[in-house]
Design a protein around this motif. Structure first.
Motif, PDB file in Angstrom:
ATOM      1  N   ARG A 164       1.250 -20.661   1.404  1.00 37.28           N
ATOM      2  CA  ARG A 164       1.087 -19.304   1.932  1.00 37.28           C
ATOM      3  C   ARG A 164       0.277 -18.446   0.970  1.00 37.28           C
ATOM      4  O   ARG A 164      -0.425 -17.535   1.393  1.00 37.28           O
ATOM      5  N   ARG A 209      -3.395 -19.276   1.544  1.00 42.11           N
ATOM      6  CA  ARG A 209      -3.863 -18.672   2.794  1.00 42.11           C
ATOM      7  C   ARG A 209      -4.073 -17.178   2.628  1.00 42.11           C
ATOM      8  O   ARG A 209      -5.005 -16.601   3.208  1.00 42.11           O
ATOM      9  N   GLU A 217      -4.553  -6.800   4.929  1.00 44.68           N
ATOM     10  CA  GLU A 217      -3.581  -5.757   4.589  1.00 44.68           C
ATOM     11  C   GLU A 217      -2.687  -5.429   5.770  1.00 44.68           C
ATOM     12  O   GLU A 217      -1.488  -5.225   5.613  1.00 44.68           O
ATOM     13  N   SER A 218      -3.268  -5.408   6.945  1.00 42.51           N
ATOM     14  CA  SER A 218      -2.455  -5.065   8.108  1.00 42.51           C
ATOM     15  C   SER A 218      -1.517  -6.214   8.477  1.00 42.51           C
ATOM     16  O   SER A 218      -0.631  -6.040   9.307  1.00 42.51           O
ATOM     17  N   CYS A 219      -1.712  -7.385   7.886  1.00 42.72           N
ATOM     18  CA  CYS A 219      -0.758  -8.480   8.059  1.00 42.72           C
ATOM     19  C   CYS A 219       0.289  -8.455   6.947  1.00 42.72           C
ATOM     20  O   CYS A 219       1.071  -9.388   6.806  1.00 42.72           O
ATOM     21  N   GLY A 220       0.265  -7.431   6.130  1.00 43.21           N
ATOM     22  CA  GLY A 220       1.277  -7.285   5.087  1.00 43.21           C
ATOM     23  C   GLY A 220       0.998  -8.114   3.844  1.00 43.21           C
ATOM     24  O   GLY A 220       1.914  -8.443   3.110  1.00 43.21           O
ATOM     25  N   ILE A 221      -0.271  -8.445   3.601  1.00 46.81           N
ATOM     26  CA  ILE A 221      -0.597  -9.250   2.420  1.00 46.81           C
ATOM     27  C   ILE A 221      -1.016  -8.334   1.277  1.00 46.81           C
ATOM     28  O   ILE A 221      -1.879  -7.468   1.448  1.00 46.81           O
ATOM     29  N   THR A 257      -0.522   0.686   3.649  1.00 46.70           N
ATOM     30  CA  THR A 257      -0.695  -0.172   4.827  1.00 46.70           C
ATOM     31  C   THR A 257       0.235  -1.380   4.800  1.00 46.70           C
ATOM     32  O   THR A 257       0.854  -1.731   5.809  1.00 46.70           O
ATOM     33  N   ILE A 258       0.338  -1.999   3.615  1.00 47.89           N
ATOM     34  CA  ILE A 258       1.112  -3.224   3.492  1.00 47.89           C
ATOM     35  C   ILE A 258       2.594  -2.950   3.718  1.00 47.89           C
ATOM     36  O   ILE A 258       3.273  -3.662   4.451  1.00 47.89           O
ATOM     37  N   ASN A 308       3.420  -2.252   7.287  1.00 49.19           N
ATOM     38  CA  ASN A 308       3.522  -3.489   8.054  1.00 49.19           C
ATOM     39  C   ASN A 308       4.873  -4.146   7.835  1.00 49.19           C
ATOM     40  O   ASN A 308       5.523  -4.596   8.779  1.00 49.19           O
ATOM     41  N   LYS A 309       5.318  -4.168   6.591  1.00 41.66           N
ATOM     42  CA  LYS A 309       6.623  -4.777   6.312  1.00 41.66           C
ATOM     43  C   LYS A 309       7.746  -3.983   6.968  1.00 41.66           C
ATOM     44  O   LYS A 309       8.758  -4.544   7.371  1.00 41.66           O
ATOM     45  N   ARG A 327      -0.573  -4.241  14.095  1.00 40.43           N
ATOM     46  CA  ARG A 327      -1.625  -3.707  14.948  1.00 40.43           C
ATOM     47  C   ARG A 327      -2.719  -4.734  15.213  1.00 40.43           C
ATOM     48  O   ARG A 327      -2.852  -5.734  14.509  1.00 40.43           O
ATOM     49  N   GLY A 385      -0.224 -14.345   9.362  1.00 43.63           N
ATOM     50  CA  GLY A 385       0.680 -13.321   9.890  1.00 43.63           C
ATOM     51  C   GLY A 385       2.112 -13.571   9.473  1.00 43.63           C
ATOM     52  O   GLY A 385       2.892 -12.636   9.280  1.00 43.63           O
ATOM     53  N   HIS A 411       3.043 -14.734   6.716  1.00 40.70           N
ATOM     54  CA  HIS A 411       3.086 -14.775   5.258  1.00 40.70           C
ATOM     55  C   HIS A 411       4.410 -14.259   4.682  1.00 40.70           C
ATOM     56  O   HIS A 411       5.054 -14.911   3.878  1.00 40.70           O
ATOM     57  N   ASN A 412       4.809 -13.086   5.123  1.00 38.90           N
ATOM     58  CA  ASN A 412       6.010 -12.483   4.533  1.00 38.90           C
ATOM     59  C   ASN A 412       7.306 -13.048   5.109  1.00 38.90           C
ATOM     60  O   ASN A 412       8.389 -12.712   4.632  1.00 38.90           O
ATOM     61  N   ARG A 415      -1.180 -12.876  16.109  1.00 37.76           N
ATOM     62  CA  ARG A 415      -1.098 -12.701  14.670  1.00 37.76           C
ATOM     63  C   ARG A 415      -0.274 -11.465  14.316  1.00 37.76           C
ATOM     64  O   ARG A 415       0.537 -11.486  13.390  1.00 37.76           O
ATOM     65  N   THR A 458       4.006 -11.016  12.335  1.00 41.38           N
ATOM     66  CA  THR A 458       4.542 -10.253  11.211  1.00 41.38           C
ATOM     67  C   THR A 458       5.893  -9.635  11.554  1.00 41.38           C
ATOM     68  O   THR A 458       6.414  -8.847  10.770  1.00 41.38           O
TER      69      THR A 458
END
Lengths: 340, 276
Positions: free
Chosen positions: A190, A193, A206-210, B90-91, B94-95, B100, B120, B122-123, B182, B186
């Motif tokens: 992960r 990726r 960033e919008s995927c929380g990375i 932003t991060i 999302n958490k 979006r 997506g 990832h967390n 995707r 999240t």
């Protein structure tokens, strides 16, 4: 994915790969020991190994992270000098090599962190300029630090001598294999990726929380670490270090290897590092035209295959074997391809 | 439409007694002297499908960017499940539960469809770098679970057969759908869709409507969408907010909004004798 697609189970894959690597190590080592491969050729092979580590580690920054760091030789220099100074002081024993390499790698990684945090806030050209500047600063500092501070550390232009010549074929290629394995497994996780997603689209990542800043720095630090390891191998390979060998051209040389092989392809980096190290040595008489050949080669590749020789293709023996297995089984039928 | 109070929330009956998933209070942003969004009040219920419409340049995407903290709001507050998001980036947003999609698709084009969804997720995975590099048992376990979950999510849009293809090679409609998958990966409580039906033909749009409803029902999440396709907006949105020049000009259920003279004027100009 397909139901009747035959797959090789994980342990078998590992076994095949490990077996082949051991055979490779033992055979080539035997050839060197028995002088079937001449001493000078074995030196070239070691240099190939060092350059593979450099290219594969720079590939993290350029290929996977999508940035353009131009200071790779700087990290190599830091690692080389750090481990050389350490190795000179602890003397030669079987522990010298691993300790020297880990120390060199860690010091380089520390520098990677210090440079990476401010530099990675910038993009593209700006990052290139900062890292380029860093590489030059390292070289100039190594050249002058003794005079300025009155140390007897790097011996400046007089060069650092009497470093234990610890680098052998075996330990170089064991490190090459470890490097490739670590970077490969990292990229297939992960975390890897996340690094790739930054290259592809930072805003979406960033919008995927990375945590983009974190992963950029991580990539940079890992890249610097392995550059440092390569540097310490280089120190033990030459037995003598001078700042001049870590100039801007060295960084470019490594970058050329990565770009030529295909950014983001490990097998590409390995192959082009091998070819670009061996070729000038084999064609000694033309060695002075190496830079010309480099530029020509780069121009030609960029025109005809901008993504590099291998693109982002990554070789996998297991995938190849699986394909062979499956094509044999479905000879009569239309051959089914399982993705890729 | 007497007594239109633009501050009263529009929440479906079933979500009335639960904390709303999103509350915006007096949200606004200035770019230099230009006020892009002003006094934006909106409340979205737990499982509501809400629409945000308005003529071009009304500030709809700006609202999305405010909600996801791409822009920092100049005024006002955003409460996500009752929690103030003022100090989040932003991060963190999302958490906290907002996912979006983008108006101009932002996929990881060179990676496979599966990898896009896995990023997506990832967390959702927890293993650290060291166990990834040494390939400890929980690496395999978590990767396996994530892979299965990713294929499950792809199957919402019947895309599991495309898993190994490059995201950039997909047709336009499939790329939009992949972006939704995707975002869903999240694990959001509020899904923001920026023009999900753009570039789709009527039958694809119909399918998308079904799927948005299906997503809401299976994941029990709220959806806020920007859309120009009125058949989609009127078809699935329970509450609609109409934005013009950065201000809310109307609010209500599809029927109210459709017949609101202010809305008709905003879209078609004055003398609204043309049927909407």
């Amino acid at each position: 994915m397909k139901k009747n697609y035959k797959q090789i189970p994980m342990p078998v894959r590992y076994a095949i790969n490990i077996l082949l690597l051991i055979v490779f190590l033992v055979v080539v080592n035997g050839l060197i020991e028995s002088k079937t491969i001449s001493f000078s050729d074995s030196k070239i092979i070691m240099l190939i190994g060092i350059n593979i580590i450099l290219a594969v580690s720079l590939n993290i920054g350029t290929g996977y992270l999508g940035q353009l760091p131009l200071g790779h030789a700087g990290f190599m220099a830091v690692g080389a000098y750090a481990s050389a100074i350490l190795m000179r002081n602890i003397g030669a024993s079987w522990l010298t090599i691993p300790i020297g390499m880990i120390f060199g790698g860690l010091v380089a990684a520390l520098f990677g962190l210090i440079i990476g945090i401010p530099a990675l806030r910038l993009k593209g050209d700006y990052l290139a300029i900062i890292t380029l500047g860093f590489g030059e600063i390292i070289r100039v500092v190594l050249l002058n630090i003794d005079d300025v501070l009155g140390f007897k550390l790097t011996y400046g232009a007089a060069s650092l001598k009497n470093i234990p010549k610890t680098t052998t074929f075996l330990n170089t290629f064991v490190v090459v294999i470890i490097t490739c394995f670590v970077i490969h497994t990292m990229m297939k996780s992960r975390h890897g990726r996340a690094i790739l997603s930054i290259r592809e689209n930072e805003i979406a990542a960033e919008s995927c929380g990375i945590k983009t800043t974190y992963y950029k720095t991580l990539g940079f630090v890992v890249s610097a670490f392995f550059a440092g390891v390569a540097g310490s191998l280089y120190a033990g390979y030459l037995g003598i270090l001078s700042p001049g060998s870590f100039g801007f051209m060295k960084s470019i040389e490594i970058l050329v290897m990565v770009v030529l092989g295909g950014m983001g392809s490990m097998i590409g980096s390995v192959a082009s590092a091998t070819v670009l190290t061996a070729l000038p040595e084999m064609l000694r008489t033309f060695a002075s035209y190496r830079i010309v050949a480099y530029s020509l080669l780069l121009i030609i590749v960029m025109i005809f295959k901008p993504s590099g020789l291998m693109g982002t293709y990554d070789f996998s023996l297991s995938h190849l074997l699986e394909k062979l297995l499956n094509s044999k089984r479905s000879i009569g039928k239309k051959s089914e391809k399982g993705g890729r | 439409m007497s007594g239109r109070d633009l501050r009263t929330p529009i929440i479906p009956e079933r979500d009335k007694d639960k904390t709303p998933v999103l509350e915006c209070v007096g949200l606004g942003i200035d770019f230099g002297g230009l006020t892009a969004v002003d006094d934006f009040n909106m409340t979205i219920g737990r499982t509501e499908i809400a629409g945000l419409i308005g003529p071009n340049g009304a500030g709809k995407t700006t609202v999305f960017n405010l909600l996801t903290k791409v822009y920092k709001p100049t005024r006002g507050e955003i409460l996500l499940e009752g929690k103030n998001t003022a100090n989040m980036n932003t991060i963190q947003v999302n958490k906290a539960g907002i996912a979006r999609t983008f108006q101009n698709i932002r996929l990881f084009k060179e990676l496979t469809v599966l990898d896009n969804v896995l990023i997506g997720l990832h967390n959702e995975m927890k293993y650290d770098l060291l166990s990834a590099v040494t390939r400890l048992p929980w690496y395999w376990k978590e990767e396996k679970i994530a892979r299965r979950r990713a294929l499950e999510l792809l199957s919402i849009f019947c895309m599991e057969d495309l898993a190994e293809q490059k995201a950039g090679s997909l047709p336009y409609g499939a790329q939009r759908r992949l972006e939704i998958v995707r975002a869903l990966a999240t694990n959001p409580s509020l899904l923001l869709l920026d023009e999900p039906a753009a570039g789709m033909n009527p039958s694809e749009t119909g399918e998308l409507m079904e799927n948005i409803r299906k997503i809401r029902d299976t994941f029990k999440i709220a959806v806020l969408l920007i859309e120009h396709d009125m058949s989609l907006v009127m078809g699935i949105c329970e509450g609609i907010v109409v934005l013009n020049y950065g201000k809310i000009i109307a609010k209500g259920d599809p029927n109210e909004v459709r017949n609101d003279p202010v809305v008709i004027e905003a879209y078609l100009g004055k003398k609204g004798d043309i049927p909407c």
